[in-house]
Design a protein around this motif. Structure first.
Motif, PDB file in Angstrom:
ATOM      1  N   SER A  43       0.786  -1.258   0.000  1.00  0.00           N
ATOM      2  CA  SER A  43       0.000   0.000   0.000  1.00  0.00           C
ATOM      3  C   SER A  43       0.813   1.302   0.000  1.00  0.00           C
ATOM      4  CB  SER A  43      -1.011   0.049   1.166  1.00  0.00           C
ATOM      5  OG  SER A  43      -0.374   0.428   2.377  1.00  0.00           O
ATOM      6  N   LEU A  44       2.165   1.242  -0.103  1.00  0.00           N
ATOM      7  CA  LEU A  44       2.923   2.482  -0.271  1.00  0.00           C
ATOM      8  C   LEU A  44       2.537   3.125  -1.600  1.00  0.00           C
ATOM      9  CD1 LEU A  44       5.371   4.347   0.662  1.00  0.00           C
ATOM     10  CD2 LEU A  44       6.781   2.954  -0.848  1.00  0.00           C
ATOM     11  N   THR A  45       2.236   4.428  -1.556  1.00  0.00           N
ATOM     12  CA  THR A  45       1.839   5.144  -2.767  1.00  0.00           C
ATOM     13  C   THR A  45       2.974   6.037  -3.228  1.00  0.00           C
ATOM     14  OG1 THR A  45      -0.392   5.196  -1.882  1.00  0.00           O
ATOM     15  CG2 THR A  45       0.036   6.593  -3.766  1.00  0.00           C
ATOM     16  N   ILE A  46       3.613   5.654  -4.322  1.00  0.00           N
ATOM     17  CA  ILE A  46       4.669   6.487  -4.914  1.00  0.00           C
ATOM     18  C   ILE A  46       4.514   6.478  -6.430  1.00  0.00           C
ATOM     19  CG2 ILE A  46       6.402   6.123  -3.101  1.00  0.00           C
ATOM     20  CD1 ILE A  46       7.719   4.059  -5.149  1.00  0.00           C
ATOM     21  N   LYS A  47       5.265   7.370  -7.082  1.00  0.00           N
ATOM     22  CA  LYS A  47       5.391   7.327  -8.536  1.00  0.00           C
ATOM     23  C   LYS A  47       6.884   7.320  -8.831  1.00  0.00           C
ATOM     24  CE  LYS A  47       1.057   9.599  -9.645  1.00  0.00           C
ATOM     25  NZ  LYS A  47       0.423  10.884  -9.983  1.00  0.00           N
ATOM     26  N   GLY A  48       7.312   6.445  -9.734  1.00  0.00           N
ATOM     27  CA  GLY A  48       8.722   6.308 -10.056  1.00  0.00           C
ATOM     28  C   GLY A  48       9.091   6.961 -11.378  1.00  0.00           C
ATOM     29  N   VAL A  49      10.315   7.474 -11.446  1.00  0.00           N
ATOM     30  CA  VAL A  49      10.868   8.010 -12.696  1.00  0.00           C
ATOM     31  C   VAL A  49      12.119   7.189 -13.004  1.00  0.00           C
ATOM     32  CG1 VAL A  49      11.777  10.037 -13.889  1.00  0.00           C
ATOM     33  CG2 VAL A  49      10.053  10.327 -12.097  1.00  0.00           C
ATOM     34  N   PRO A  50      12.059   6.284 -13.981  1.00  0.00           N
ATOM     35  CA  PRO A  50      13.193   5.393 -14.256  1.00  0.00           C
ATOM     36  C   PRO A  50      14.315   6.097 -15.017  1.00  0.00           C
ATOM     37  CG  PRO A  50      11.386   4.916 -15.758  1.00  0.00           C
ATOM     38  CD  PRO A  50      10.900   6.001 -14.844  1.00  0.00           C
ATOM     39  N   THR A  51      15.557   5.665 -14.766  1.00  0.00           N
ATOM     40  CA  THR A  51      16.723   6.265 -15.422  1.00  0.00           C
ATOM     41  C   THR A  51      17.244   5.430 -16.597  1.00  0.00           C
ATOM     42  OG1 THR A  51      18.130   5.183 -13.789  1.00  0.00           O
ATOM     43  CG2 THR A  51      17.508   7.467 -13.340  1.00  0.00           C
ATOM     44  N   SER A  52      16.567   4.319 -16.882  1.00  0.00           N
ATOM     45  CA  SER A  52      16.991   3.479 -18.011  1.00  0.00           C
ATOM     46  C   SER A  52      15.836   2.576 -18.427  1.00  0.00           C
ATOM     47  CB  SER A  52      18.199   2.613 -17.615  1.00  0.00           C
ATOM     48  OG  SER A  52      17.828   1.699 -16.589  1.00  0.00           O
ATOM     49  N   LYS A  53      15.943   2.019 -19.623  1.00  0.00           N
ATOM     50  CA  LYS A  53      14.921   1.066 -20.097  1.00  0.00           C
ATOM     51  C   LYS A  53      14.898  -0.177 -19.208  1.00  0.00           C
ATOM     52  CE  LYS A  53      15.116   2.623 -24.903  1.00  0.00           C
ATOM     53  NZ  LYS A  53      15.595   2.340 -26.269  1.00  0.00           N
ATOM     54  N   GLN A  54      16.085  -0.564 -18.729  1.00  0.00           N
ATOM     55  CA  GLN A  54      16.212  -1.736 -17.856  1.00  0.00           C
ATOM     56  C   GLN A  54      15.445  -1.516 -16.544  1.00  0.00           C
ATOM     57  OE1 GLN A  54      20.351  -2.388 -16.874  1.00  0.00           O
ATOM     58  NE2 GLN A  54      19.883  -3.803 -15.237  1.00  0.00           N
ATOM     59  N   THR A  55      15.637  -0.341 -15.946  1.00  0.00           N
ATOM     60  CA  THR A  55      14.938  -0.003 -14.695  1.00  0.00           C
ATOM     61  C   THR A  55      13.440   0.131 -14.929  1.00  0.00           C
ATOM     62  OG1 THR A  55      16.859   1.043 -13.693  1.00  0.00           O
ATOM     63  CG2 THR A  55      14.720   1.779 -12.905  1.00  0.00           C
ATOM     64  N   GLU A  56      13.081   0.720 -16.053  1.00  0.00           N
ATOM     65  CA  GLU A  56      11.654   0.869 -16.395  1.00  0.00           C
ATOM     66  C   GLU A  56      10.972  -0.502 -16.471  1.00  0.00           C
ATOM     67  OE1 GLU A  56       8.866   2.750 -19.993  1.00  0.00           O
ATOM     68  OE2 GLU A  56      11.049   2.967 -20.061  1.00  0.00           O
ATOM     69  N   GLN A  57      11.647  -1.441 -17.111  1.00  0.00           N
ATOM     70  CA  GLN A  57      11.103  -2.793 -17.255  1.00  0.00           C
ATOM     71  C   GLN A  57      10.926  -3.452 -15.887  1.00  0.00           C
ATOM     72  OE1 GLN A  57      10.015  -4.312 -20.052  1.00  0.00           O
ATOM     73  NE2 GLN A  57       9.437  -6.084 -18.828  1.00  0.00           N
ATOM     74  N   LEU A  58      11.939  -3.340 -15.022  1.00  0.00           N
ATOM     75  CA  LEU A  58      11.888  -3.934 -13.689  1.00  0.00           C
ATOM     76  C   LEU A  58      10.744  -3.322 -12.864  1.00  0.00           C
ATOM     77  CD1 LEU A  58      13.090  -5.746 -11.430  1.00  0.00           C
ATOM     78  CD2 LEU A  58      14.650  -3.852 -10.889  1.00  0.00           C
ATOM     79  N   ALA A  59      10.628  -2.009 -12.907  1.00  0.00           N
ATOM     80  CA  ALA A  59       9.582  -1.324 -12.142  1.00  0.00           C
ATOM     81  C   ALA A  59       8.189  -1.759 -12.598  1.00  0.00           C
ATOM     82  CB  ALA A  59       9.741   0.189 -12.282  1.00  0.00           C
ATOM     83  N   LYS A  60       8.027  -1.912 -13.899  1.00  0.00           N
ATOM     84  CA  LYS A  60       6.722  -2.359 -14.438  1.00  0.00           C
ATOM     85  C   LYS A  60       6.400  -3.774 -13.965  1.00  0.00           C
ATOM     86  CE  LYS A  60       6.361   0.528 -18.586  1.00  0.00           C
ATOM     87  NZ  LYS A  60       6.603   0.610 -20.051  1.00  0.00           N
ATOM     88  N   GLU A  61       7.416  -4.625 -13.992  1.00  0.00           N
ATOM     89  CA  GLU A  61       7.212  -6.016 -13.541  1.00  0.00           C
ATOM     90  C   GLU A  61       6.795  -6.070 -12.070  1.00  0.00           C
ATOM     91  OE1 GLU A  61      10.876  -8.049 -14.348  1.00  0.00           O
ATOM     92  OE2 GLU A  61      10.663  -7.847 -16.531  1.00  0.00           O
ATOM     93  N   LEU A  62       7.295  -5.125 -11.267  1.00  0.00           N
ATOM     94  CA  LEU A  62       7.012  -5.100  -9.831  1.00  0.00           C
ATOM     95  C   LEU A  62       5.748  -4.319  -9.485  1.00  0.00           C
ATOM     96  CD1 LEU A  62      10.666  -4.427  -8.600  1.00  0.00           C
ATOM     97  CD2 LEU A  62       9.414  -6.583  -8.385  1.00  0.00           C
ATOM     98  N   GLY A  63       5.132  -3.707 -10.505  1.00  0.00           N
ATOM     99  CA  GLY A  63       3.897  -2.962 -10.260  1.00  0.00           C
ATOM    100  C   GLY A  63       4.105  -1.575  -9.674  1.00  0.00           C
ATOM    101  N   ILE A  64       5.320  -1.024  -9.840  1.00  0.00           N
ATOM    102  CA  ILE A  64       5.577   0.343  -9.360  1.00  0.00           C
ATOM    103  C   ILE A  64       5.038   1.327 -10.406  1.00  0.00           C
ATOM    104  CG2 ILE A  64       7.360   2.038  -8.754  1.00  0.00           C
ATOM    105  CD1 ILE A  64       9.153  -0.362  -7.930  1.00  0.00           C
ATOM    106  N   PRO A  65       4.108   2.216 -10.022  1.00  0.00           N
ATOM    107  CA  PRO A  65       3.559   3.171 -10.999  1.00  0.00           C
ATOM    108  C   PRO A  65       4.652   4.137 -11.467  1.00  0.00           C
ATOM    109  CG  PRO A  65       2.249   3.136  -8.965  1.00  0.00           C
ATOM    110  CD  PRO A  65       3.508   2.380  -8.693  1.00  0.00           C
ATOM    111  N   LEU A  66       4.683   4.394 -12.763  1.00  0.00           N
ATOM    112  CA  LEU A  66       5.707   5.269 -13.330  1.00  0.00           C
ATOM    113  C   LEU A  66       5.089   6.554 -13.865  1.00  0.00           C
ATOM    114  CD1 LEU A  66       7.872   2.642 -15.262  1.00  0.00           C
ATOM    115  CD2 LEU A  66       8.249   3.547 -12.964  1.00  0.00           C
TER     116      LEU A  66
END
Length: 222
Positions: free
Chosen positions: A43-66
């Motif tokens: 239930s932590l509410t954050i928004k992420g800004v990825p610094t690479s395509k690799q990080t973006e992919q990982l964040a999406k897989e983990l359900g972190i909103p971007l």
């Protein structure tokens, strides 16, 4: 004891509900992102800004909103790694090739937290070759001009091919030896036409979280 995991997970304690968080790239911050993924599920509410395509992919897989950089003006906290860091909070970054996006994200962050293991904390920068991102066009000329600053630039190669960044550029790995004036070198490199950005982070980091192999985590504030 995994010192990188210790540092990566410890840094997440600085993140609060509702924050916009810069998500770095690399083997230590990987643990921070995994931990954030767990907390988002809880239930932590954050928004992420990825610094690479690799990080973006990982964040999406983990359900972190971007969120896209173009839709924000400021980032609350960026967590990222370093290839080297000194007591003056100067960093060398770019071993993973994401230095341009990492610097862009860090530059609009209220706070940058650097996560690393004890081997990355050094008295003087320069043992690790400094990555310099350059345009593909005329790269040989750019490399010659970079060499006039006192280094031996080597074009980064991966699997027998020139390494290409997420931005479509090349990287020169530059052996300067001991870097005593990081601020000046940063400015001199970025004055060369063809240089897009370099891996020296000066006056950007605020906090260092250093994991040690004995299980101890050291937190140093600027």
């Amino acid at each position: 004891m995994n010192a990188k995991k210790l540092a990566g997970e410890k840094a997440v304690e600085f993140i609060k509900d509702g924050m916009i968080v810069g998500l770095g790239t690399g083997s230590t911050v990987h643990w921070s992102i995994l931990k954030l993924g767990e907390l988002v599920k809880q239930s932590l509410t954050i928004k992420g800004v990825p610094t690479s395509k690799q990080t973006e992919q990982l964040a999406k897989e983990l359900g972190i909103p971007l969120v896209n950089m173009s839709s924000i003006e400021q980032i609350d906290i960026t967590i990222d790694g370093a290839d080297e860091a000194n007591p003056e909070f100067e960093l060398i970054k770019g071993g993973g090739g994401a230095l341009l996006r990492e610097k862009m994200v860090a530059s609009i962050s209220k706070r940058m937290i650097v996560v690393m293991d004890e081997t990355k904390y050094v008295a003087h920068l320069g043992k690790f070759p400094l990555p310099v991102e350059i345009t593909q066009f005329g790269w040989e000329m750019t490399s010659k001009q970079v060499s006039t600053l006192g280094c031996e630039p080597k074009l980064r190669v991966e699997n027998n091919l020139s390494f290409i960044t997420d931005n479509g550029n090349y990287i020169l790995d530059c052996h300067f030896g001991e870097i005593l004036d990081a601020k000046r070198l940063n400015e001199e490199l970025n004055m060369i036409p063809g240089v897009v950005e370099n891996g020296l982070f000066v006056n950007i980091a605020d906090t260092m979280v250093i994991g040690n192999s004995d299980g101890h985590v050291e937190i140093i504030h600027k």
